[in-house]
Scaffold this active site. Structure first.
Site, mmCIF file in Angstrom:
data_model
loop_
_atom_site.group_PDB
_atom_site.id
_atom_site.type_symbol
_atom_site.label_atom_id
_atom_site.label_comp_id
_atom_site.label_asym_id
_atom_site.label_seq_id
_atom_site.Cartn_x
_atom_site.Cartn_y
_atom_site.Cartn_z
ATOM 1 N N ASP A 66 0.452 -59.856 -40.837
ATOM 2 C CA ASP A 66 0.077 -60.714 -41.961
ATOM 3 C C ASP A 66 1.267 -61.329 -42.690
ATOM 4 O OD1 ASP A 66 -2.656 -60.554 -41.731
ATOM 5 O OD2 ASP A 66 -2.763 -58.672 -42.824
ATOM 6 N N HIS B 4 2.443 -50.422 -42.077
ATOM 7 C CA HIS B 4 1.309 -50.354 -41.161
ATOM 8 C C HIS B 4 0.985 -48.898 -40.880
ATOM 9 C CE1 HIS B 4 -1.299 -51.133 -37.753
ATOM 10 N NE2 HIS B 4 -1.394 -52.354 -38.228
HETATM 11 N N1 ACO Z 1 5.070 -52.008 -49.879
HETATM 12 C C1 ACO Z 1 5.763 -51.005 -50.434
HETATM 13 N N2 ACO Z 1 5.679 -49.737 -50.004
HETATM 14 C C2 ACO Z 1 4.854 -49.490 -48.976
HETATM 15 C C3 ACO Z 1 4.109 -50.506 -48.339
HETATM 16 C C4 ACO Z 1 4.234 -51.798 -48.838
HETATM 17 N N3 ACO Z 1 3.554 -52.795 -48.295
HETATM 18 N N4 ACO Z 1 3.373 -49.974 -47.341
HETATM 19 C C5 ACO Z 1 3.653 -48.676 -47.336
HETATM 20 N N5 ACO Z 1 4.545 -48.386 -48.330
HETATM 21 C C6 ACO Z 1 5.098 -47.064 -48.628
HETATM 22 C C7 ACO Z 1 4.123 -46.334 -49.537
HETATM 23 O O1 ACO Z 1 4.405 -46.558 -50.899
HETATM 24 C C8 ACO Z 1 4.349 -44.915 -49.124
HETATM 25 O O2 ACO Z 1 5.556 -44.458 -49.699
HETATM 26 P P1 ACO Z 1 5.695 -42.964 -50.268
HETATM 27 O O3 ACO Z 1 5.485 -42.081 -49.079
HETATM 28 O O4 ACO Z 1 7.067 -42.953 -50.833
HETATM 29 O O5 ACO Z 1 4.598 -42.823 -51.294
HETATM 30 C C9 ACO Z 1 4.574 -45.000 -47.633
HETATM 31 O O6 ACO Z 1 5.119 -46.306 -47.413
HETATM 32 C C10 ACO Z 1 3.302 -44.831 -46.798
HETATM 33 O O7 ACO Z 1 2.349 -45.779 -47.267
HETATM 34 P P2 ACO Z 1 0.770 -45.602 -47.245
HETATM 35 O O8 ACO Z 1 0.142 -46.550 -48.205
HETATM 36 O O9 ACO Z 1 0.417 -44.146 -47.360
HETATM 37 O O10 ACO Z 1 0.449 -46.068 -45.775
HETATM 38 P P3 ACO Z 1 -0.991 -46.273 -45.157
HETATM 39 O O11 ACO Z 1 -0.847 -46.018 -43.706
HETATM 40 O O12 ACO Z 1 -2.028 -45.515 -45.921
HETATM 41 O O13 ACO Z 1 -1.299 -47.806 -45.432
HETATM 42 C C11 ACO Z 1 -1.196 -50.167 -45.250
HETATM 43 C C12 ACO Z 1 -1.050 -48.834 -44.504
HETATM 44 C C13 ACO Z 1 -2.580 -50.233 -45.913
HETATM 45 C C14 ACO Z 1 -1.093 -51.302 -44.242
HETATM 46 C C15 ACO Z 1 -0.062 -50.247 -46.309
HETATM 47 O O14 ACO Z 1 1.199 -50.273 -45.654
HETATM 48 C C16 ACO Z 1 -0.233 -51.438 -47.223
HETATM 49 O O15 ACO Z 1 -0.965 -51.383 -48.212
HETATM 50 N N6 ACO Z 1 0.438 -52.598 -46.883
HETATM 51 C C17 ACO Z 1 0.251 -53.809 -47.651
HETATM 52 C C18 ACO Z 1 -1.041 -54.504 -47.235
HETATM 53 C C19 ACO Z 1 -0.942 -55.136 -45.865
HETATM 54 O O16 ACO Z 1 0.032 -55.799 -45.526
HETATM 55 N N7 ACO Z 1 -2.021 -54.967 -45.072
HETATM 56 C C20 ACO Z 1 -2.117 -55.557 -43.752
HETATM 57 C C21 ACO Z 1 -2.070 -54.508 -42.685
HETATM 58 S S1 ACO Z 1 -2.139 -55.193 -41.080
HETATM 59 C C22 ACO Z 1 -3.759 -55.649 -40.917
HETATM 60 O O17 ACO Z 1 -4.673 -55.057 -41.442
HETATM 61 C C23 ACO Z 1 -4.018 -56.835 -40.144
#
Ligand code: ACO
Length: 376
Positions: free
Chosen positions: A312, A261
């Site tokens: 989610d 998140h």
């Molecule tokens: N699975 C694996 N690794 C993850 C995940 C994940 N779901 N989420 C974050 N990470 C890791 C990233 O790979 C990254 O690692 P790194 O620094 O080694 O490259 C680090 O955590 C930061 O991740 P970002 O993608 O930069 O985080 P951001 O804040 O941009 O994205 C988001 C947040 C979009 C929610 C992301 O965590 C994601 O894509 N999650 C999966 C989709 C999801 O569940 N969305 C629902 C969100 S809640 C809502 O909208 C109701």
């Protein structure tokens, strides 16, 4: 522009002030108008929360009675909106059907063209009342069945399940669904709410702002993630396959849906509540395997990475146990989040300044112009 600091994805950028919702990402707390969402989830109806988000205070019994009576009277759709929902191809993505229906409803709203606060408040009420009818009507259409008219004796949560299934829900499933609506009602400047505020800040109308929000919610990185979680469970198939599947996914740098998140750096408090329901409903409805797989996924991921489930992760399994089809999970999100979107739009109108940020230019500079005939 050198003094302006660019943050990819606007991470931690404060883009405005708001009195509606507060998230403590470190402690895992979510607060609506000063009330902890855990207290609201246990003790309020969704209708009370809508009132709270709009008015700033919880209603008295009398205020609530008046509010719910008006909301219930607004549930039926304008005929052109109903006709649209039963005539688009059943293969239409339900979020596309919802976005189009909301847009059309704006044309037939009795207050169309009136942008006074009172008219916008009535439009917001109609949307809270009618989005459940739109979602349920289109789902019946998808199933080749006749839509069911709303029942004004039922609460918003009960009535939605009734319009979907054609029978009044039992007390516990209705309570769970009401709680899910309370938990999803608002979440500060999430992508869809921000999209709504950007549109509202141009002084465009409320329906345009909500249509923008629905478009943003549809994406799999936002509201679409709960559907993707269920797709993942189907792909994994068995609890025994979880370890290998997750190892492979992480090795390929795949995002695990329902994890991570932008704001929470610990477990999302909404996920904690939904996890209990996932287990309880799973035991009651014979869908416990979903819960067991989710827990196995959580343990595997958390043994490898400091990542936490978001709202989610468990909501899909809860909806599945309530008999809600997977394709409806994101529209169901909208059934609830319309409360927050409209609260934010009304707040934006009250203290408006157009939202117009800058971009850090990374394209070429100082190129000499070449006339059309000289270009190669
Ligand atoms: N699975 C694996 N690794 C993850 C995940 C994940 N779901 N989420 C974050 N990470 C890791 C990233 O790979 C990254 O690692 P790194 O620094 O080694 O490259 C680090 O955590 C930061 O991740 P970002 O993608 O930069 O985080 P951001 O804040 O941009 O994205 C988001 C947040 C979009 C929610 C992301 O965590 C994601 O894509 N999650 C999966 C989709 C999801 O569940 N969305 C629902 C969100 S809640 C809502 O909208 C109701």
């Amino acid at each position: 522009m050198s003094e302006v600091q660019f943050k990819e994805g606007l991470e931690d950028v404060v883009a405005g002030t708001s009195e509606i919702c507060f998230i403590d990402g470190k402690e895992g707390r979510l607060v609506y108008r000063g009330y902890d969402v855990r207290d609201l989830a246990e003790q309020t109806t969704f209708e009370e929360v809508v009132y709270l988000l709009w008015e700033g205070n919880l209603p008295t019994r009398e205020q609530l009675n008046q509010f719910t009576t008006t909301l219930r009277s607004m549930r039926p759709l304008a005929k052109p909106v109903y006709d649209l929902l039963v005539s688009v191809p059943p293969s239409t993505n339900p979020m596309d059907a919802l976005r189009t229906a909301v847009s059309l409803a704006g044309i037939y709203d009795p207050d169309a063209g009136d942008n006074s606060y009172e008219a916008n408040r009535r439009k917001a009420m109609r949307l809270v009342a009618q989005i459940p009818t739109m979602v349920a009507s289109f789902e019946r259409r998808r199933q080749g069945r006749v839509p069911i008219a709303p029942d004004s004796h039922l609460s918003l949560a009960e009535n939605f399940l009734y319009m979907l299934h054609g029978k009044r829900p039992e007390q516990f499933p209705a309570h769970v669904f009401n709680t899910a609506l309370v938990l999803h009602a608002d979440h500060e400047l999430n992508a869809s709410t921000f999209a709504a505020r950007v549109t509202a800040a141009t002084l465009s109308d409320l329906y345009s702002a909500v249509t923008s929000a629905i478009g943003a919610l549809k994406g799999p990185l936002h509201g679409g993630a709960n559907e993707e979680v269920m797709v993942m469970l189907q792909e994994i198939g068995e609890v025994d396959h979880v370890d290998t599947w997750i190892d492979n996914a992480l090795a390929q740098h795949k995002k695990i849906m329902g994890f991570g998140h932008r704001v929470y750096k610990t477990e999302d408090p909404r996920a904690t509540i939904l996890r209990q329901f996932s287990r309880q409903l799973g035991e009651q409805t014979g869908t416990i395997k979903n819960y067991q797989m989710l827990e196995a996924i959580r343990q595997t991921i958390q043994s490898k990475k400091p990542l936490y489930p978001n709202v989610d992760f468990y909501s899909g399994s809860v909806y599945a146990a309530l008999g809600i089809p997977t394709e409806l999970y994101t529209p169901v999100f909208a059934v609830s989040r319309i409360a927050g979107w409209t609260a934010h739009i009304l707040e934006q109108y009250r203290h408006n300044r157009i939202i117009r940020p800058r971009a850090e230019y990374t394209g070429p500079s100082h190129r000499n112009f070449i006339p059309l005939d000289d270009r190669e």
